[in-house]
Scaffold this active site. Structure first.
Site, short mmCIF file in Angstrom:
data_model
loop_
_atom_site.label_atom_id
_atom_site.label_comp_id
_atom_site.label_asym_id
_atom_site.label_seq_id
_atom_site.Cartn_x
_atom_site.Cartn_y
_atom_site.Cartn_z
N LYS A 204 11.78 -35.88 -38.97
CA LYS A 204 10.96 -35.24 -40.02
C LYS A 204 10.34 -36.26 -40.97
O LYS A 204 10.67 -37.44 -40.98
CB LYS A 204 11.80 -34.19 -40.74
CG LYS A 204 12.01 -32.98 -39.83
CD LYS A 204 12.32 -31.72 -40.55
CE LYS A 204 12.41 -30.57 -39.54
NZ LYS A 204 13.31 -29.52 -39.98
N ARG A 238 20.59 -30.02 -35.97
CA ARG A 238 19.56 -29.60 -34.99
C ARG A 238 18.68 -30.82 -34.70
O ARG A 238 18.01 -31.33 -35.59
CB ARG A 238 18.73 -28.46 -35.58
CG ARG A 238 17.62 -27.95 -34.68
CD ARG A 238 16.83 -26.85 -35.40
NE ARG A 238 15.79 -26.30 -34.56
CZ ARG A 238 14.59 -26.86 -34.40
NH1 ARG A 238 14.28 -27.98 -35.02
NH2 ARG A 238 13.70 -26.29 -33.62
N1 HH2 Z 1 13.06 -27.24 -38.13
C1 HH2 Z 1 12.07 -26.92 -37.27
C2 HH2 Z 1 12.12 -25.74 -36.52
N2 HH2 Z 1 13.17 -24.90 -36.64
N3 HH2 Z 1 15.26 -24.37 -37.59
C3 HH2 Z 1 16.25 -24.64 -38.44
N4 HH2 Z 1 17.31 -23.83 -38.56
N5 HH2 Z 1 16.24 -25.79 -39.21
C4 HH2 Z 1 15.21 -26.67 -39.15
O1 HH2 Z 1 15.23 -27.67 -39.91
C5 HH2 Z 1 14.13 -26.40 -38.26
C6 HH2 Z 1 14.19 -25.21 -37.48
C7 HH2 Z 1 10.91 -27.86 -37.11
O2 HH2 Z 1 11.14 -28.78 -36.09
P1 HH2 Z 1 10.58 -28.67 -34.60
O3 HH2 Z 1 11.12 -27.47 -33.91
O4 HH2 Z 1 10.80 -29.94 -33.88
O5 HH2 Z 1 9.00 -28.57 -34.78
P2 HH2 Z 1 7.97 -27.37 -34.65
O6 HH2 Z 1 8.31 -26.36 -35.70
O7 HH2 Z 1 6.63 -28.04 -34.84
O8 HH2 Z 1 8.13 -26.76 -33.28
#
Ligand code: HH2
Length: 264
Positions: A204, A238
């Site tokens: 992040k 995560r």
């Molecule tokens: N961060 C993302 C997505 N889902 N869920 C939880 N519980 N906590 C988090 O910090 C969180 C989450 C964002 O990361 P990522 O899935 O890699 O990216 P994107 O939303 O662009 O798919």
């Protein structure tokens, strides 16, 4: 918790796992690495992302959830804000709903409660399109804690059992990098809410802020945050890079629980 984004536009792995075969193979690989949960998502929630229609989200995630449910021994979570998507995913074999909106839509409780599924309640303000503008807090740590306390109470009031719940401060969701760092520093304040704590620091922007590195170069920065979380009592991290995270968490746990046989 290993991240499996079945999306064309996720911020760090968009487009890599849109093919259900490739997505399933990656999910199985993360479970083999030692991930305890595979988190399948069909909508990017990166800052500025466009919302996806629930039908499209279902179409993306369902084939992957079905395949993983057949072949994978660890629980599958569905990363969604939409009760209809959660319902379809639970029917297809997922057993946890990861809702980045903190179950703001009360129908989410109705979807999760009868299934006896797990529910991750995350803090965010606004939605992915607006959250960058919503970072004005008087006391970010206190306000996030209070929000999560209130969401746990709402879930219990709606009939969920405390054992179904988990909270997450939402690193990078309506937070500046400085606020994300502060929430990580004070993550212990969430441990008193009486439910497990999940944190998603992987790749992040607070890491980019500290190290001046782009998304593809944030592995070690993520590792630092994962070690911090594990050492400070966080129950679930995560992450995208499960091989590394599993090793880090195992070593931190071994240090945390080291004993000379006397009283702890
Ligand atoms: N961060 C993302 C997505 N889902 N869920 C939880 N519980 N906590 C988090 O910090 C969180 C989450 C964002 O990361 P990522 O899935 O890699 O990216 P994107 O939303 O662009 O798919």
């Amino acid at each position: 918790m290993g991240v499996l984004n079945v999306t064309p536009d996720s911020f760090s792995d968009g487009g890599r796992y849109v093919d259900p075969e490739a997505a399933t193979a990656h999910g199985l690989e993360m479970a083999e690495d030692g991930a305890d949960i595979i988190d399948v998502g069909g909508e990017s929630t990166r800052p500025g992302a466009d919302a996806v229609a629930p039908e499209d989200e279902v179409e993306r995630v369902l084939p992957v959830i079905k395949r993983l449910a057949a072949d994978c021994t660890v629980p599958i979570s569905i990363d969604t804000r939409r009760p209809a998507v959660a319902r379809a995913a639970l029917d297809a074999g997922a057993s946890i709903v990861n809702d980045v909106s903190g179950a703001r839509d009360p129908k989410m409780f109705e979807a999760v409660a009868p299934a006896g599924a797990g529910l991750v309640l995350m803090h965010m303000r606004g939605d992915p399109a607006t959250m960058r503008e919503l970072t004005d807090y008087r006391d970010v740590v206190g306000e996030v804690r209070e929000y999560l306390r209130e969401r746990v109470e709402a879930a219990l009031f709606a009939g969920l059992a405390v054992q179904q719940l988990c909270v997450d401060p939402g690193i990078g969701f309506a937070k500046t990098p400085e606020q994300s760092l502060l929430l990580l520093r004070r993550v212990d304040t969430l441990l008193g809410l009486g439910v497990p704590v999940l944190v998603g620091p992987s790749r992040k922007s607070f890491i980019g802020h500290v190290l001046g590195l782009d998304v593809e170069d944030r592995l070690e920065g993520t590792a630092g945050a994962v070690a911090w979380c594990a050492a400070n009592g966080v129950h679930i991290v995560r992450v995208h890079d499960t091989t590394q995270a599993v090793r880090i968490v195992r070593v931190v746990d071994a240090i945390r629980t080291a004993s000379d046989g006397g009283p702890p």
